[in-house]
Design a protein around this motif. Structure first.
Motif, PDB file in Angstrom:
ATOM      1  N   VAL A   1       0.845  -1.200   0.000  1.00  0.00           N
ATOM      2  CA  VAL A   1       0.000   0.000   0.000  1.00  0.00           C
ATOM      3  C   VAL A   1       0.881   1.250   0.000  1.00  0.00           C
ATOM      4  O   VAL A   1       1.934   1.287   0.636  1.00  0.00           O
ATOM      5  N   LYS A   2       0.422   2.282  -0.706  1.00  0.00           N
ATOM      6  CA  LYS A   2       1.193   3.508  -0.801  1.00  0.00           C
ATOM      7  C   LYS A   2       0.428   4.681  -0.208  1.00  0.00           C
ATOM      8  O   LYS A   2      -0.768   4.833  -0.453  1.00  0.00           O
ATOM      9  N   GLN A   3       1.133   5.509   0.529  1.00  0.00           N
ATOM     10  CA  GLN A   3       0.534   6.754   1.042  1.00  0.00           C
ATOM     11  C   GLN A   3       0.663   7.828  -0.036  1.00  0.00           C
ATOM     12  O   GLN A   3       1.739   8.053  -0.579  1.00  0.00           O
TER      13      GLN A   3
ATOM     14  N   SER B   1       4.554  -0.993   3.195  1.00  0.00           N
ATOM     15  CA  SER B   1       4.481   0.327   2.582  1.00  0.00           C
ATOM     16  C   SER B   1       5.863   0.946   2.562  1.00  0.00           C
ATOM     17  O   SER B   1       6.615   0.850   3.528  1.00  0.00           O
ATOM     18  N   LEU B   2       6.201   1.585   1.450  1.00  0.00           N
ATOM     19  CA  LEU B   2       7.520   2.193   1.294  1.00  0.00           C
ATOM     20  C   LEU B   2       7.371   3.703   1.178  1.00  0.00           C
ATOM     21  O   LEU B   2       6.494   4.193   0.468  1.00  0.00           O
ATOM     22  N   GLY B   3       8.219   4.434   1.878  1.00  0.00           N
ATOM     23  CA  GLY B   3       8.168   5.887   1.798  1.00  0.00           C
ATOM     24  C   GLY B   3       9.026   6.503   2.881  1.00  0.00           C
ATOM     25  O   GLY B   3       9.890   5.837   3.461  1.00  0.00           O
TER      26      GLY B   3
ATOM     27  N   ARG C   1      -4.065  -1.443  -8.758  1.00  0.00           N
ATOM     28  CA  ARG C   1      -3.775  -1.458 -10.207  1.00  0.00           C
ATOM     29  C   ARG C   1      -2.869  -0.296 -10.578  1.00  0.00           C
ATOM     30  O   ARG C   1      -2.069  -0.402 -11.487  1.00  0.00           O
ATOM     31  N   GLN C   2      -3.017   0.841  -9.888  1.00  0.00           N
ATOM     32  CA  GLN C   2      -2.096   1.958 -10.083  1.00  0.00           C
ATOM     33  C   GLN C   2      -2.217   2.890  -8.894  1.00  0.00           C
ATOM     34  O   GLN C   2      -3.277   3.005  -8.301  1.00  0.00           O
ATOM     35  N   ALA C   3      -1.114   3.544  -8.552  1.00  0.00           N
ATOM     36  CA  ALA C   3      -1.144   4.482  -7.435  1.00  0.00           C
ATOM     37  C   ALA C   3      -1.665   5.816  -7.954  1.00  0.00           C
ATOM     38  O   ALA C   3      -1.336   6.219  -9.073  1.00  0.00           O
TER      39      ALA C   3
ATOM     40  N   TRP D   1       1.271   8.985  -9.264  1.00  0.00           N
ATOM     41  CA  TRP D   1       1.926   8.985 -10.576  1.00  0.00           C
ATOM     42  C   TRP D   1       1.169   8.172 -11.615  1.00  0.00           C
ATOM     43  O   TRP D   1       1.565   8.117 -12.771  1.00  0.00           O
ATOM     44  N   ASP D   2       0.093   7.505 -11.201  1.00  0.00           N
ATOM     45  CA  ASP D   2      -0.734   6.748 -12.139  1.00  0.00           C
ATOM     46  C   ASP D   2       0.089   5.841 -13.058  1.00  0.00           C
ATOM     47  O   ASP D   2      -0.224   5.711 -14.246  1.00  0.00           O
ATOM     48  N   ALA D   3       1.128   5.228 -12.529  1.00  0.00           N
ATOM     49  CA  ALA D   3       2.019   4.450 -13.389  1.00  0.00           C
ATOM     50  C   ALA D   3       1.443   3.078 -13.718  1.00  0.00           C
ATOM     51  O   ALA D   3       1.421   2.666 -14.873  1.00  0.00           O
ATOM     52  N   GLY D   4       0.977   2.374 -12.700  1.00  0.00           N
ATOM     53  CA  GLY D   4       0.465   1.031 -12.956  1.00  0.00           C
ATOM     54  C   GLY D   4       1.555   0.055 -13.351  1.00  0.00           C
ATOM     55  O   GLY D   4       1.393  -0.729 -14.275  1.00  0.00           O
ATOM     56  N   GLN D   5       2.683   0.115 -12.669  1.00  0.00           N
ATOM     57  CA  GLN D   5       3.826  -0.727 -13.037  1.00  0.00           C
ATOM     58  C   GLN D   5       4.380  -1.569 -11.895  1.00  0.00           C
ATOM     59  O   GLN D   5       4.947  -2.637 -12.148  1.00  0.00           O
ATOM     60  N   VAL D   6       4.266  -1.042 -10.672  1.00  0.00           N
ATOM     61  CA  VAL D   6       5.011  -1.650  -9.563  1.00  0.00           C
ATOM     62  C   VAL D   6       4.594  -3.105  -9.314  1.00  0.00           C
ATOM     63  O   VAL D   6       5.437  -3.967  -9.065  1.00  0.00           O
ATOM     64  N   GLY D   7       3.297  -3.405  -9.442  1.00  0.00           N
ATOM     65  CA  GLY D   7       2.836  -4.783  -9.242  1.00  0.00           C
ATOM     66  C   GLY D   7       3.521  -5.741 -10.209  1.00  0.00           C
ATOM     67  O   GLY D   7       4.143  -6.731  -9.799  1.00  0.00           O
TER      68      GLY D   7
HETATM   69  N1  LIG Z   1       5.755   3.249  -2.122  1.00  0.00           N
HETATM   70  C1  LIG Z   1       4.977   2.148  -2.205  1.00  0.00           C
HETATM   71  N2  LIG Z   1       4.755   1.385  -1.116  1.00  0.00           N
HETATM   72  C2  LIG Z   1       3.978   0.273  -1.173  1.00  0.00           C
HETATM   73  N3  LIG Z   1       3.363  -0.125  -2.287  1.00  0.00           N
HETATM   74  C3  LIG Z   1       3.548   0.597  -3.412  1.00  0.00           C
HETATM   75  C4  LIG Z   1       4.358   1.764  -3.435  1.00  0.00           C
HETATM   76  N4  LIG Z   1       4.333   2.267  -4.698  1.00  0.00           N
HETATM   77  C5  LIG Z   1       3.533   1.453  -5.422  1.00  0.00           C
HETATM   78  N5  LIG Z   1       3.048   0.455  -4.653  1.00  0.00           N
HETATM   79  C6  LIG Z   1       2.118  -0.638  -5.046  1.00  0.00           C
HETATM   80  O1  LIG Z   1       2.123  -0.780  -6.458  1.00  0.00           O
HETATM   81  C7  LIG Z   1       0.855  -0.401  -7.009  1.00  0.00           C
HETATM   82  C8  LIG Z   1       1.039   0.271  -8.340  1.00  0.00           C
HETATM   83  O2  LIG Z   1       1.788   1.456  -8.185  1.00  0.00           O
HETATM   84  P1  LIG Z   1       2.330   2.322  -9.401  1.00  0.00           P
HETATM   85  O3  LIG Z   1       3.025   1.385 -10.315  1.00  0.00           O
HETATM   86  O4  LIG Z   1       3.223   3.341  -8.793  1.00  0.00           O
HETATM   87  O5  LIG Z   1       1.111   2.932 -10.039  1.00  0.00           O
HETATM   88  C9  LIG Z   1       0.210   0.444  -5.929  1.00  0.00           C
HETATM   89  O6  LIG Z   1      -1.187   0.440  -6.058  1.00  0.00           O
HETATM   90  C10 LIG Z   1       0.698  -0.253  -4.660  1.00  0.00           C
HETATM   91  O7  LIG Z   1      -0.032  -1.439  -4.404  1.00  0.00           O
END
Ligand SMILES: Nc1ncnc2c1ncn2[C@@H]1O[C@H](COP(=O)(O)O)[C@@H](O)[C@H]1O
Ligand SMILES: Cc1cc2nc3c(=O)[nH]c(=O)nc-3n(C[C@H](O)[C@H](O)[C@H](O)COP(=O)(O)OP(=O)(O)OC[C@H]3O[C@@H](n4cnc5c(N)ncnc54)[C@H](O)[C@@H]3O)c2cc1C
Lengths: 330, 266
Positions: free
Chosen positions: B7-9, B65-67, B123-125, B128-134
């Motif tokens: 999860v991301k804040q 969670s990372l931050g 699906r995306q944070a 940044w609306d990237a949708g890549q981290v998963g």
């Molecule tokens: N800093 C973070 N800490 C924990 N989970 C993250 C973080 N950034 C992204 N994610 C996970 O990856 C998903 C997609 O993020 P993103 O690719 O940045 O849109 C998010 O919905 C989170 O489940």
């Protein structure tokens, strides 16, 4: 040395996705600036009849990866096929659509290739100094824009539907079709596609409608839907929605407009009881004329719309429908 | 069942657009004063997906969670909803990461957590609306991924996932261990009950620094980025809306129809 711009063209049966023209149009501009070649790649099964169209759109080479394993999109199969094909082609730029397939394939492939990808780009250019791809995309739900660059190859980007100009098809353009052999084994595919279910509403497709009547949370329930439907019919248009109606099961998710829904560019977009969040506008700001009906004069939608009425839809819609009937003689 | 949820804040994506400001000198978003950060909405639904499986089959849900400077009651929300453990990757070194450096650090943390059957992401944070981290975590860990899920059930060492498609949905079966990204079609996340909030308040998160997950600070955060952000700015909108008025809403509606005809819109 990596060279050339490669477009991932989605096969749809024996045809190609309508986005192919937009992607090839964008790719051609980049290839021209780089002084390099534009090529396309089609991955699937029994797709061999597609290339002529792709060549008419400007691709000099069309690589075809054809394998029974690639009949349906499955992440493991497509990532592996693309990894192998890109290893042979060695392009420096790869573009895909921000589509059902692109959203899933592009990030996983980028991580596999130890490079990066910018998702959902709406502008692409080549930096005159570094010759690197400049990737411009909306972020923070559309509240801001960001420009990214990176130097690992290939430089990948997915492109938002309808953000790029397609190049006119010219059947006299020449190009060659090159089959690419890849080694795929069923055991590599860890997922199993059980079934695909269509849930689209009957009638005109949202992406093709000239008029869209869209409803938001303020419509609160199915009753208002009948009225919207009646209005959409008068215009031979389609009914769209913001996200809350989808979350509340008033309408199938295929009708959602926005950042995570469909991108639409109709002539007229009538937004009823929609506040105009940036995430919603991401899907409809390309409409030629936006008309808003909202009871709150401060609603953000009035900053985005060309015409508006402040009022409760329960009073506005019936009178509007009556008048339209009168004007169109229907 | 061992489940991990990332999860991301983020800054509240539902804050009024007018409160959104960018500092163009630093290419950073200025947090609007008085608006509290939230968990990215799809991530709450990722927690919900895991909790529904826990309700049905039992098991343990670990949230990561990372931050940096994470607001405790924001990142503790999954605990209040019913998750069991919270791991924070919290350090200045984790700031300003991109999709790559985020996925890398999360994957290394997940390796340290150890045995798991399913990982959930949003699906995306919503920043940044990237949708890549998963997909990135799954690729680094070498496990299959299924993206944009609206329903996840488990049986016999496999997950059955309904993924949203452009014209409906498809059903995909995937063996454990696997990663699933969750979309809003899953349905609303549960509210935290008072009992959960009290329990979460007492629970201390586990905090890991780069060294705790066996990585060098130069591999994560801003230093570990593969992409460069050249520019962040707010597009200017010069919209001007013509509000059609009338004696009452019905009258205004009729006048709107006339005006649209006159302007050749319809
Ligand atoms: N800093 C973070 N800490 C924990 N989970 C993250 C973080 N950034 C992204 N994610 C996970 O990856 C998903 C997609 O993020 P993103 O690719 O940045 O849109 C998010 O919905 C989170 O489940
Ligand atoms: C990462 C992310 C992605 C998202 N993707 C999308 C997306 O793709 N599409 C999308 O739409 N949303 C998306 N959202 C959600 C988005 O942020 C908003 O929550 C959503 O668009 C709000 O929908 P709405 O305007 O219908 O509802 P609200 O914002 O609740 O607005 C309802 C409006 O109806 C008006 N109203 C109420 N009653 C009446 C009445 N009787 N008559 C007239 N007007 C009335 C109110 O004044 C109000 O303006 C996303 C959010 C995030 C975080």
């Amino acid at each position: 040395m990596e060279k050339g711009v490669l477009i991932f063209v989605e096969a749809q049966g024996a045809n190609v996705s309508p986005m192919a023209g937009e992607l090839l149009g964008a790719g051609k501009k980049l290839a021209d600036v780089l002084g390099e070649e534009l090529a396309a790649i089609i991955v699937g099964n029994q797709v061999a009849s597609s290339p002529p169209e792709v060549i008419a759109w400007g691709a000099k080479k069309v690589y075809v990866v054809d394998d029974p394993i690639l009949k349906d999109y499955q992440t493991d199969a497509y990532v592996s096929a693309m990894e192998q094909a890109l290893g042979q082609i060695q392009p420096q730029v790869v573009l895909m659509g921000q589509t059902e397939i692109g959203r899933d394939l592009a990030p996983r492939l980028a991580f596999r290739l130890k490079t990066s990808v910018s998702m959902d780009c709406t502008e692409l250019a080549i930096d005159p100094q570094t010759k690197l791809l400049l990737q411009s995309r909306p972020v923070y739900g559309g509240n801001a824009r960001a420009v990214f660059t990176f130097s690992t190859k290939p430089q990948m980007a997915t492109v938002r539907a309808k953000s790029m100009e397609p190049l006119a098809k010219d059947p006299s353009r020449q190009g060659e079709t090159i089959p690419i052999k890849v080694d795929l084994k069923p055991a590599q595919i860890r997922t199993r596609l059980v079934k695909r279910v269509k849930e689209e509403v009957a009638g005109i497709k949202l992406e093709e409608a000239r008029v869209i009547v869209a409803c938001g949370r303020g419509m609160a329930g199915a009753e208002g839907f009948k009225q919207l439907d009646a209005l959409a019919r008068l215009f031979k248009g389609a009914v769209g929605a913001s996200r809350p109606p989808v979350d509340n099961n008033w309408i199938p998710s295929s009708q959602q407009v926005g950042l995570t829904g469909k991108i639409v560019t109709p002539e007229v977009y009538i937004a009823v009881a929609i506040s105009g969040s940036s995430q919603h506008m991401a899907g409809c700001s390309g409409a030629k004329t936006i008309v808003a009906v909202n009871k709150d004069p401060e609603a953000n939608i009035f900053k985005e719309a060309r015409f508006g009425v402040v009022g409760d839809w329960k009073q506005v819609l019936p009178a509007f429908i009556e008048k339209i009937k009168e004007l169109t003689g229907s | 069942m061992n489940m991990i949820v990332c999860v991301k804040q983020v800054p509240d994506p539902e804050a009024p657009p007018a409160s959104f400001k960018v500092d163009s000198a630093t290419n950073k978003v200025i947090p609007p004063p008085g608006v509290k950060p939230v968990l990215s909405p799809f991530d709450e639904q990722a927690v919900e997906a895991a909790l529904r499986i826990k309700d049905a089959k039992g098991g343990k849900v670990t949230v990561v969670s990372l931050g940096n400077n994470l607001v405790r009651d924001v990142v503790k929300k999954p605990l209040a909803m019913g998750a069991d453990e919270l791991v924070l990757l919290e350090d200045a070194a984790f700031e300003d990461s991109d999709s790559w450096s985020t996925a890398f650090a999360l994957a290394m943390a997940i390796r340290k957590i150890g045995a798991f059957d399913l990982i959930f992401c949003g699906r995306q944070a919503s920043d940044w609306d990237a949708g890549q981290v998963g997909s990135g975590i799954a690729e680094i860990l070498g496990i299959p991924s299924v993206t944009i899920a609206r329903k996840v059930t488990v049986a016999d060492g496999k997950a059955l996932v309904e993924r949203v498609t452009s014209d409906g949905y498809e059903e995909v079966e995937v063996p454990f261990p696997a990663l699933v990204t969750v979309s809003n079609e899953l349905g609303e996340a549960r509210y935290a009950a008072l009992k959960g909030i009290m329990a979460a308040a007492k629970k201390q998160p586990i905090v890991w620094k780069p060294a705790d997950i066996g990585v060098n600070p130069s591999e994560v955060g801003a230093a570990g980025r593969r992409t460069r952000l050249l520019k962040l700015f707010q597009p200017v909108k010069e919209g001007k809306c013509e509000i059609v008025a009338g004696e009452n809403p019905a009258d205004a509606a009729a006048k709107l129809a006339l005006r649209l005809r006159e302007a050749k819109v319809i």
